[in-house]
Design an enzyme around this catalytic site. Structure first.
Site, PDB file in Angstrom:
ATOM      1  N   GLN A 115      -2.464  19.601  -0.401  1.00 15.45           N
ATOM      2  CA  GLN A 115      -2.007  18.211  -0.495  1.00 15.45           C
ATOM      3  C   GLN A 115      -1.902  17.585   0.888  1.00 15.45           C
ATOM      4  OE1 GLN A 115       1.283  16.885  -3.243  1.00 15.45           O
ATOM      5  NE2 GLN A 115       2.425  16.767  -1.345  1.00 15.45           N
ATOM      6  N   GLY A 116      -2.678  16.540   1.143  1.00 13.68           N
ATOM      7  CA  GLY A 116      -2.661  15.851   2.430  1.00 13.68           C
ATOM      8  C   GLY A 116      -1.840  14.578   2.360  1.00 13.68           C
ATOM      9  N   SER A 118       1.990  14.279   4.014  1.00 13.94           N
ATOM     10  CA  SER A 118       2.867  14.080   5.173  1.00 13.94           C
ATOM     11  C   SER A 118       2.083  14.050   6.483  1.00 13.94           C
ATOM     12  CB  SER A 118       3.905  15.211   5.239  1.00 13.94           C
ATOM     13  OG  SER A 118       4.772  15.178   4.137  1.00 13.94           O
ATOM     14  N   SER A 152       0.809  22.823   2.747  1.00 23.73           N
ATOM     15  CA  SER A 152       0.906  24.162   2.181  1.00 23.73           C
ATOM     16  C   SER A 152      -0.473  24.684   1.784  1.00 23.73           C
ATOM     17  CB  SER A 152       1.811  24.155   0.948  1.00 23.73           C
ATOM     18  OG  SER A 152       3.099  23.701   1.267  1.00 23.73           O
ATOM     19  N   GLU A 234       5.454  16.642  -9.973  1.00 25.37           N
ATOM     20  CA  GLU A 234       5.761  17.737  -9.061  1.00 25.37           C
ATOM     21  C   GLU A 234       6.901  18.611  -9.545  1.00 25.37           C
ATOM     22  OE1 GLU A 234       6.018  18.388  -4.236  1.00 25.37           O
ATOM     23  OE2 GLU A 234       6.420  16.409  -5.067  1.00 25.37           O
ATOM     24  N   SER A 359      13.683  14.790   1.787  1.00 25.13           N
ATOM     25  CA  SER A 359      14.979  15.224   2.306  1.00 25.13           C
ATOM     26  C   SER A 359      16.118  14.771   1.399  1.00 25.13           C
ATOM     27  CB  SER A 359      15.196  14.660   3.716  1.00 25.13           C
ATOM     28  OG  SER A 359      15.366  13.250   3.652  1.00 25.13           O
TER      29      SER A 359
END
Length: 382
Positions: A115-116, A118, A152, A234, A359
């Protein structure tokens, strides 16, 4: 929702358990394990009737499979990003051609995804992405340039879905597109592992230097809508499987507390009981929200619950170990192996739980604004 398991669900569970007992092998590498799962039809249980090579299962059967998988000690999945994030997104927003091209290899365990999203300076604030994609004169190929971080499994992936800015004049969530980028582009894509406190490197930096991409999901300029839709997938059934792993970790902490005598301390006993009770609450909350339809703020509540819980468990794990928890490798030379026991690994890795995946501060803001209806937080200039 009544989340009981029917007789058919229990038969499905027994089939899953029997297959896992027969096939889980600690010597098997993760990619061949994905192929084994795919050939047996265990990938894509929740995709529905799509004709892409996967069996279908009800929601309760998906939960049964996830729980049995977690209990079996099977390898950590390297194909879960393709199965649980990309595939539902393609089913919702992709063209028939895109579904036919990408879903069968995911169902077969043949193609792995990362997954691109962040970037440095655009993590929790995803609308600030600066990676750009320019359309070639041929009108069908994009050139992707920029940097992604905390990616990841990028070192194992065959493809990456990338949120990039296709309108150079746009700002924030406007002008973004959701691109599918092949990772095998030497000289155009560089993957750099990020070494963590645990000594492992599950996360990576990814640099795109004119990387080619031909597939846009949802149409050019609609990337924000597609990206937000993906985030809704997700935290689903996998949350319950995650809790099976949490229960196993808590069990190890309890056993250690008894062995070391830490359980004789009434304060420690209270903390252990609190961890157990909060884990039960998380399970009930997960089951309740699985039965709802798009309940506002539910993913944020779930993330707040498990992230803080897991972090506190890591702290408790080293506390019940006592002084032994501070003992590391004897040989501190750069070439020495960086080995941690389970409690040390849990403590160090869980430090990041309240940051990655959004966060705690971001989750609380989402709940405040979208659920409680409080005034929106002022944003800085774009």
């Amino acid at each position: 929702m009544d989340f009981g398991f029917s007789g058919q669900d229990e038969l499905f569970r027994m089939e899953a358990r029997a297959w896992l007992d027969a096939h889980v092998d600690g010597e098997r590498d993760r990619r061949s394990w994905e192929r084994a799962l795919g050939s047996a039809g265990w990938i894509g249980l929740g995709w529905g009737e799509g004709g892409y090579g996967n069996r279908t299962a009800s929601l309760t059967q998906q939960v049964a499979w996830a729980e049995e998988y977690a209990r079996s000690g099977a390898p950590a999945r390297s194909g879960h990003i393709g199965e649980n994030l990309l595939a539902p997104t393609l089913i919702a927003h992709g063209t028939d051609e895109q579904k036919a091209r990408f879903l069968p290899p995911v169902a077969a365990g043949e193609e792995l995804w990362c997954q691109g999203y962040s970037e440095p300076g655009a993590g929790s604030d995803l609308a600030g992405v600066r990676t750009k994609a320019e359309l070639d004169p041929d009108g069908r190929t994009y050139r992707v340039t920029g940097q992604k971080i905390w990616t990841s499994l990028a070192h194992e992936a065959d493809w990456c879905f990338v949120l990039a800015r296709t309108d150079p004049e746009s700002a924030r969530h406007h002008g973004l597109s959701f691109l599918l980028v092949p990772m095998d582009q030497p000289g155009r894509i560089e993957v750099r592992p990020i070494r963590q406190m645990t000594g492992t490197s599950e996360f990576n930096e990814v640099f795109f230097d004119g990387a080619r991409a031909e597939h846009v999901v949802g149409g050019e300029g609609h990337g924000w809508r597609v990206a937000m839709s993906l985030l809704g997938f997700e935290r689903g059934v996998s949350t319950l499987a995650q809790q099976i792993g949490f229960a196993a970790e808590l069990g190890r902490v309890v056993r250690t507390a008894v062995e070391t005598g830490a359980a004789d301390d009434p304060v420690v006993r209270e903390l252990l009981v609190r961890q157990w009770a909060e884990l039960r609450v998380m399970r009930w909350n997960a089951m309740r929200t699985l039965g709802s339809s798009g309940e506002a703020g539910a993913p944020s509540v779930a993330k707040l619950l498990w992230a803080g819980w897991h972090q506190r468990l890591g702290e408790l794990a080293v506390r019940v170990r006592g002084a032994a928890a501070g003992v590391g490798p004897v040989d501190w030379s750069p070439s020495a192996p960086y080995e941690l026991d389970a409690a040390q690994h849990l403590f160090l890795f869980s430090r990041a739980d309240t940051i990655y995946g959004g966060s705690d501060q971001i989750q609380r803001t989402i709940i405040a604004e979208r659920v409680l209806g409080l005034p929106r937080e002022p944003k800085g200039a774009a």
